[in-house]
Design a protein around this motif. Sequence first.
Motif, PDB file in Angstrom:
ATOM      1  N   LEU A 511       0.480  -1.467  -0.150  1.00 40.09           N
ATOM      2  CA  LEU A 511      -0.057   0.101  -0.162  1.00 40.09           C
ATOM      3  C   LEU A 511       0.697   1.190  -0.147  1.00 40.09           C
ATOM      4  O   LEU A 511       0.435   2.220  -0.491  1.00 40.09           O
ATOM      5  CB  LEU A 511      -0.750  -0.216   0.904  1.00 40.09           C
ATOM      6  N   ARG A 512       2.069   0.863   0.778  1.00 44.03           N
ATOM      7  CA  ARG A 512       3.422   2.138   0.403  1.00 44.03           C
ATOM      8  C   ARG A 512       3.525   2.725  -0.420  1.00 44.03           C
ATOM      9  O   ARG A 512       3.966   3.856  -1.173  1.00 44.03           O
ATOM     10  CB  ARG A 512       3.949   2.524   1.845  1.00 44.03           C
ATOM     11  N   VAL A 513       4.036   1.988  -0.821  1.00 51.38           N
ATOM     12  CA  VAL A 513       4.901   1.693  -1.956  1.00 51.38           C
ATOM     13  C   VAL A 513       3.485   2.458  -3.311  1.00 51.38           C
ATOM     14  O   VAL A 513       4.005   3.170  -3.889  1.00 51.38           O
ATOM     15  CB  VAL A 513       5.087   0.081  -2.981  1.00 51.38           C
ATOM     16  N   VAL A 514       2.501   1.618  -3.792  1.00 50.30           N
ATOM     17  CA  VAL A 514       1.909   2.129  -4.643  1.00 50.30           C
ATOM     18  C   VAL A 514       1.414   3.814  -4.295  1.00 50.30           C
ATOM     19  O   VAL A 514       1.385   4.386  -5.120  1.00 50.30           O
ATOM     20  CB  VAL A 514       0.039   1.832  -4.229  1.00 50.30           C
ATOM     21  N   CYS A 515       0.782   4.472  -2.730  1.00 50.38           N
ATOM     22  CA  CYS A 515       1.004   5.811  -2.704  1.00 50.38           C
ATOM     23  C   CYS A 515       2.474   6.720  -3.078  1.00 50.38           C
ATOM     24  O   CYS A 515       2.388   7.387  -3.668  1.00 50.38           O
ATOM     25  CB  CYS A 515       0.696   5.732  -1.241  1.00 50.38           C
ATOM     26  N   LEU A 516       3.332   5.615  -2.804  1.00 47.35           N
ATOM     27  CA  LEU A 516       5.067   6.546  -3.409  1.00 47.35           C
ATOM     28  C   LEU A 516       5.010   6.726  -5.001  1.00 47.35           C
ATOM     29  O   LEU A 516       5.542   7.696  -5.632  1.00 47.35           O
ATOM     30  CB  LEU A 516       5.950   6.246  -2.428  1.00 47.35           C
ATOM     31  N   GLU A 517       4.862   5.531  -5.774  1.00 46.83           N
ATOM     32  CA  GLU A 517       4.250   5.613  -6.795  1.00 46.83           C
ATOM     33  C   GLU A 517       3.302   6.876  -7.462  1.00 46.83           C
ATOM     34  O   GLU A 517       3.989   6.925  -8.663  1.00 46.83           O
ATOM     35  CB  GLU A 517       3.608   4.039  -7.224  1.00 46.83           C
ATOM     36  N   ARG A 518       2.209   6.693  -6.742  1.00 44.42           N
ATOM     37  CA  ARG A 518       1.520   8.040  -6.916  1.00 44.42           C
ATOM     38  C   ARG A 518       1.911   9.824  -7.299  1.00 44.42           C
ATOM     39  O   ARG A 518       1.737  10.331  -8.141  1.00 44.42           O
ATOM     40  CB  ARG A 518       0.812   8.096  -6.577  1.00 44.42           C
ATOM     41  N   ARG A 519       2.821   9.300  -5.876  1.00 47.29           N
ATOM     42  CA  ARG A 519       3.864  10.853  -5.713  1.00 47.29           C
ATOM     43  C   ARG A 519       4.671  10.838  -7.385  1.00 47.29           C
ATOM     44  O   ARG A 519       5.017  12.411  -7.367  1.00 47.29           O
ATOM     45  CB  ARG A 519       4.300  10.664  -4.608  1.00 47.29           C
ATOM     46  N   LEU A 520       5.661  10.014  -7.614  1.00 42.73           N
ATOM     47  CA  LEU A 520       6.496  10.401  -8.905  1.00 42.73           C
ATOM     48  C   LEU A 520       5.410  10.652  -9.734  1.00 42.73           C
ATOM     49  O   LEU A 520       6.397  10.922 -11.053  1.00 42.73           O
ATOM     50  CB  LEU A 520       7.402   8.915  -8.843  1.00 42.73           C
ATOM     51  N   LYS A 521       4.129   9.948 -10.297  1.00 40.18           N
ATOM     52  CA  LYS A 521       3.074  10.331 -11.136  1.00 40.18           C
ATOM     53  C   LYS A 521       3.013  11.426 -10.967  1.00 40.18           C
ATOM     54  O   LYS A 521       2.826  12.540 -11.943  1.00 40.18           O
ATOM     55  CB  LYS A 521       2.269  10.031 -11.213  1.00 40.18           C
ATOM     56  N   ASP A 522       2.970  12.181  -9.587  1.00 35.59           N
ATOM     57  CA  ASP A 522       3.038  13.870  -9.535  1.00 35.59           C
ATOM     58  C   ASP A 522       4.310  14.607 -10.143  1.00 35.59           C
ATOM     59  O   ASP A 522       3.520  15.368 -10.902  1.00 35.59           O
ATOM     60  CB  ASP A 522       2.673  14.340  -8.358  1.00 35.59           C
ATOM     61  N   VAL A 523       4.945  14.632  -9.324  1.00 35.25           N
ATOM     62  CA  VAL A 523       6.507  14.818 -10.366  1.00 35.25           C
ATOM     63  C   VAL A 523       6.691  14.995 -11.719  1.00 35.25           C
ATOM     64  O   VAL A 523       7.210  15.906 -12.133  1.00 35.25           O
ATOM     65  CB  VAL A 523       7.870  14.285  -9.073  1.00 35.25           C
ATOM     66  N   LYS A 524       6.428  13.718 -12.064  1.00 36.08           N
ATOM     67  CA  LYS A 524       6.490  13.660 -13.689  1.00 36.08           C
ATOM     68  C   LYS A 524       5.650  15.078 -14.571  1.00 36.08           C
ATOM     69  O   LYS A 524       6.370  15.206 -14.997  1.00 36.08           O
ATOM     70  CB  LYS A 524       6.447  12.458 -14.197  1.00 36.08           C
ATOM     71  N   ALA A 525       4.118  14.581 -13.650  1.00 37.15           N
ATOM     72  CA  ALA A 525       3.648  15.620 -14.263  1.00 37.15           C
ATOM     73  C   ALA A 525       3.709  17.103 -14.069  1.00 37.15           C
ATOM     74  O   ALA A 525       3.694  17.796 -15.016  1.00 37.15           O
ATOM     75  CB  ALA A 525       1.444  15.022 -14.086  1.00 37.15           C
ATOM     76  N   VAL A 526       4.334  17.805 -13.386  1.00 34.90           N
ATOM     77  CA  VAL A 526       4.466  18.851 -13.010  1.00 34.90           C
ATOM     78  C   VAL A 526       5.869  19.131 -13.641  1.00 34.90           C
ATOM     79  O   VAL A 526       5.751  20.227 -14.298  1.00 34.90           O
ATOM     80  CB  VAL A 526       5.063  18.863 -11.655  1.00 34.90           C
ATOM     81  N   THR A 527       7.239  18.008 -13.450  1.00 38.84           N
ATOM     82  CA  THR A 527       8.380  18.473 -14.299  1.00 38.84           C
ATOM     83  C   THR A 527       8.216  18.935 -15.954  1.00 38.84           C
ATOM     84  O   THR A 527       8.499  19.717 -16.234  1.00 38.84           O
ATOM     85  CB  THR A 527       8.967  17.922 -14.086  1.00 38.84           C
ATOM     86  N   ALA A 555       2.983   7.462   4.583  1.00 36.92           N
ATOM     87  CA  ALA A 555       3.319   6.504   5.717  1.00 36.92           C
ATOM     88  C   ALA A 555       1.737   6.149   6.679  1.00 36.92           C
ATOM     89  O   ALA A 555       2.234   5.385   7.913  1.00 36.92           O
ATOM     90  CB  ALA A 555       4.367   7.382   6.541  1.00 36.92           C
ATOM     91  N   ASP A 556       0.889   6.852   6.132  1.00 34.54           N
ATOM     92  CA  ASP A 556      -0.266   6.481   7.565  1.00 34.54           C
ATOM     93  C   ASP A 556      -0.746   5.211   6.674  1.00 34.54           C
ATOM     94  O   ASP A 556      -1.908   5.109   5.843  1.00 34.54           O
ATOM     95  CB  ASP A 556      -1.259   7.469   6.894  1.00 34.54           C
ATOM     96  N   VAL A 557      -0.155   3.943   7.251  1.00 34.87           N
ATOM     97  CA  VAL A 557      -0.759   2.835   7.478  1.00 34.87           C
ATOM     98  C   VAL A 557      -2.856   2.436   7.071  1.00 34.87           C
ATOM     99  O   VAL A 557      -3.117   1.606   6.860  1.00 34.87           O
ATOM    100  CB  VAL A 557       0.072   1.664   7.086  1.00 34.87           C
ATOM    101  N   THR A 558      -3.157   3.005   8.191  1.00 33.95           N
ATOM    102  CA  THR A 558      -4.169   3.456   8.411  1.00 33.95           C
ATOM    103  C   THR A 558      -5.180   3.552   7.621  1.00 33.95           C
ATOM    104  O   THR A 558      -5.883   2.995   7.270  1.00 33.95           O
ATOM    105  CB  THR A 558      -4.494   3.265  10.024  1.00 33.95           C
ATOM    106  N   THR A 559      -5.171   4.795   7.547  1.00 30.70           N
ATOM    107  CA  THR A 559      -5.542   5.366   6.092  1.00 30.70           C
ATOM    108  C   THR A 559      -6.310   4.583   4.415  1.00 30.70           C
ATOM    109  O   THR A 559      -6.534   4.389   4.806  1.00 30.70           O
ATOM    110  CB  THR A 559      -5.248   7.041   5.865  1.00 30.70           C
TER     111      THR A 559
END
Length: 974
Positions: A511-527, A555-559
């Motif tokens: 779950l954390r990896v999927v979330c972090l991969e989404r953040r990389l997509k955000d970086v790619k969109a901005v650049t 890092a919010d594994v509960t949510t």
Amino acid sequence: MEHLDAAEFTRFLRGQLSPERAAQVERHLATCGPCAERLSSEGEAVTEVPPDQQEVSYATGAAFGTGDSAVAPSREPVTPQWIKEGRPPERGEQVGRYLILEKVGQGGMGTVYAAWDPDLGRRVAIKLLRMDKQHAEGRTVGQARLLREAQAMARVTHPHVISVYDVGTLGEGVFVAMEFVDGTTLKKWIKEKPHAWHEVLDTFVAAGRGLAGAHAAGLVHRDFKPDNVLIGKDGRIRVTDFGLARLAEEGAEPPRPALPAGAPVDESPELAQLTQDGHAVGTLMYMSPEQRRGEAPDARADQFSFCVALYWALFGVWPFERQRSAKDADYSPASSHKGTSRPSQRTGDLRPVDPTTGAFEPPREPRVPAFVRRAILRGLAPDPKDRFPSMEALLTQLEYRPRQVRLAAGAAAMVLLASVGGYAWYAHGAAARQALVCSGAEQKLAGIWDAAVRKQVTDGLVATGNPQAADVATRVTGLLDGYTRDWVEASTEACRATRIRGEQTEALLSLRVVCLERRLKDVKAVTGLLASADPELLPKAADTVSLLPSLQGCADVTTLSQVEPPPDSPQARQEIERISSQLAQAKALTDAGRYKQARDVAEPAVQAASALGYRPLEAEALFFKGAAEARAGAPEDAERNLTQALRTALASHNDPVMTRSASTLLFAIGFNPERLEEALRWSEFAKASLARMGGNEELEGELFNYLGVTYTRLGKNTESLASLQRALQLVERSLGPDHVRRANILGNMGNAYRQEGQFEDSVRVYTQAIEIRERLSGPTHPIVGYLYYGRAQSRLRLEDFEKAEADAKRSLEIHIAARGPEHPETGDAYDVVGQVYLASKRYREALEPYQKALDIKEKTVGKDDETVSYSALGLGLSYLELDESAKALPLLERVLKITHDPRTQGDAYFGLARAMDAMGRKDPEVLANAQKAWDAFHGVKETEIAKEIADWMARHPSAPVAAKGKSRTAKKGR
């Protein structure tokens, strides 16, 4: 497995299946949507819930219909039959939406059941007040404690603290739905068989991490003991039962009476749990001295309880006499036991007493290392000041394990060197192997943020041709460096938590990896956006990067674990990846101010997510579409999509999107002056949503910022400033003191303080905002120009004309550089320069800036735009003070034709009266305009200005009474 038939459903609900078959059915229900829905309907039939009953969120008290309307009031939940009959629930009966499976435990106040969540297809634990506590007084205390426990646990997001999913109502009571732990308690684990000392210590250290996490969230547990620690079959340790927890932010706790003399101590939880009204509460065997005395305990009391439990677990005996009473609350003076012994629990065993703590010295067997013994005894100190300063400090000491190399007498030095050298080689190799397990996260930045992408971004910004482009590029690349560096650290930490420390399961890591991969997509969109920047984007480049999503949510594994899981098929996962990239692009466009483009990108994402049937992603797509529409000035479309986003997020347990949708509805609806009170109602829903997800400081800060702005528009400045102050604290804690959102909140506070008449405070917060903005965005950013504009107006009201002039001119310089010399906002900047000159009686100098402002606005926004009235008013009043009334008169008359602002109308009417009077117009006409000015200012409660006008009227030759007054325009510019 095929779909379950009716007979199998019935046998499952009645508990008539074998354990093996019941487990197979549960696994099937977790993956089969139709069967899970059918199970839910079967459960409703058992408890006689009407088929037309709306879906009710017991956490928020809100109900949703099937149309597009906003949230409607909830119907009263139907009281289950078992509540009416005053008995415990049986298998298959409902508690909220959950279906009872079996009873799994019982404590002093509560009973815990395993239950089935048909919405998410998983087991949960349901905690209810014990039926024998349902008499009036016991029910009141017990329900309050149960609700308090849920509120306390919901504040903590930690792998070693049990997760709370939901809180609901049952008749007059409440229930708590929690994470289900398939395992045992720490107490049973210790008693079931002998464990090596280091195995016991490792288990307690993990539980201690959970306690430390609670302390970090501002909680004191106050009842830590092995019964309140669960060990799952997956090996993960979780602290539970926060029914006595207290929030640090609640302030000083009133003292309680000490325990009555002779209060017994017993190992049994039922006998040891003291809940006498008004007295100290907790479990006596583990209770700290200050807690027994009725004093308000802090986190060091939990440390004491932890050390009592660890002492018992390691040595098999208690550190103090079991039958001690309240008169022993201080245990023993440090000096009284020196060289003495007292009986221990073991018959005939006289054990020496530690002179520092009054505790029995630990037995020599088992051979627990001295550093562990020393740490435990320090944690047992009677005075909290003598214990460790925090749980973290205690745990650090417990984890220190010095390796002693013992050699037989006469062993050769070479053997010693070989042993030490061999161990060093082994330790180095083990550390290296561990480091390799979670290395390489930075490699995922290839093609997203590397040297090639950095060059593309820099070249794209510089190509805009703006003189400030190189400076902006430097700031932007620095921000991206910091964000991606934090991303690598977050990715590595997620791996370590699972693969090295074993604190989290592989499922949570996923779950954390999927979330972090989404953040990389955000970086790619901005650049990608920055690499193709145009001149209009350049001023917003730094903001677009600063508003990249926070990594804390990953890092919010509960949510993360509560959200509806994605489909398993590879095709569906691939489609989710594609839609996620679209949403990252929509967010980047929104943050860059390209709202129409963002809406156009989000629209097909909404359709694709809806077709896929993955509701969390559909909710997110609807949110981004609605957010873009809200900022593009399409409030009706925004309201429709944000409301649908909220409903879809609620149904799929996507709590962050649900919270942001409610907050953005407050923002969108609040643009309509006639719906401001209605907009405020959405803030209450957002608060409930935050409570449901256990809190999120970043999202709460966003909500309170919107609340502050809405209150400012309502003229409720006290409420506005309180909300903005709360937003500021939350953003400082979650995003840091130099984040762009903190600067934005400070700017909003400056406006609110100015509207409230607190001009010194306004100057102070504007100054802080300017400092942050200049560091992050550069000294010529348009927002910096707005902040100087606001500070100039506040300094003007303080009659600090020299500094006001410097701010006004700086604002004008920035607007010309950022917007150009003929932009309407540049015209506004010219206005404030004119205001300074007018207020400081430099009337001739005021003419030029006001005339430039008037020319720019007439050319860019039209002659009848509301903003033109401010420039025409200033120019007219300047001519009036120069005794050029013939030039002032047409300007002031023009103001009255186009403005709707009562204050501007008041200024124009009074200026008109004075100009007419100077030109020798008839007295009734002069006084009629003066009276209109008085009416305008009196209507908006500007009493001082209204008095000045009344004084002027009284001094007029035709007035019966003369009074001394002075010119208002010499005091205040607008």
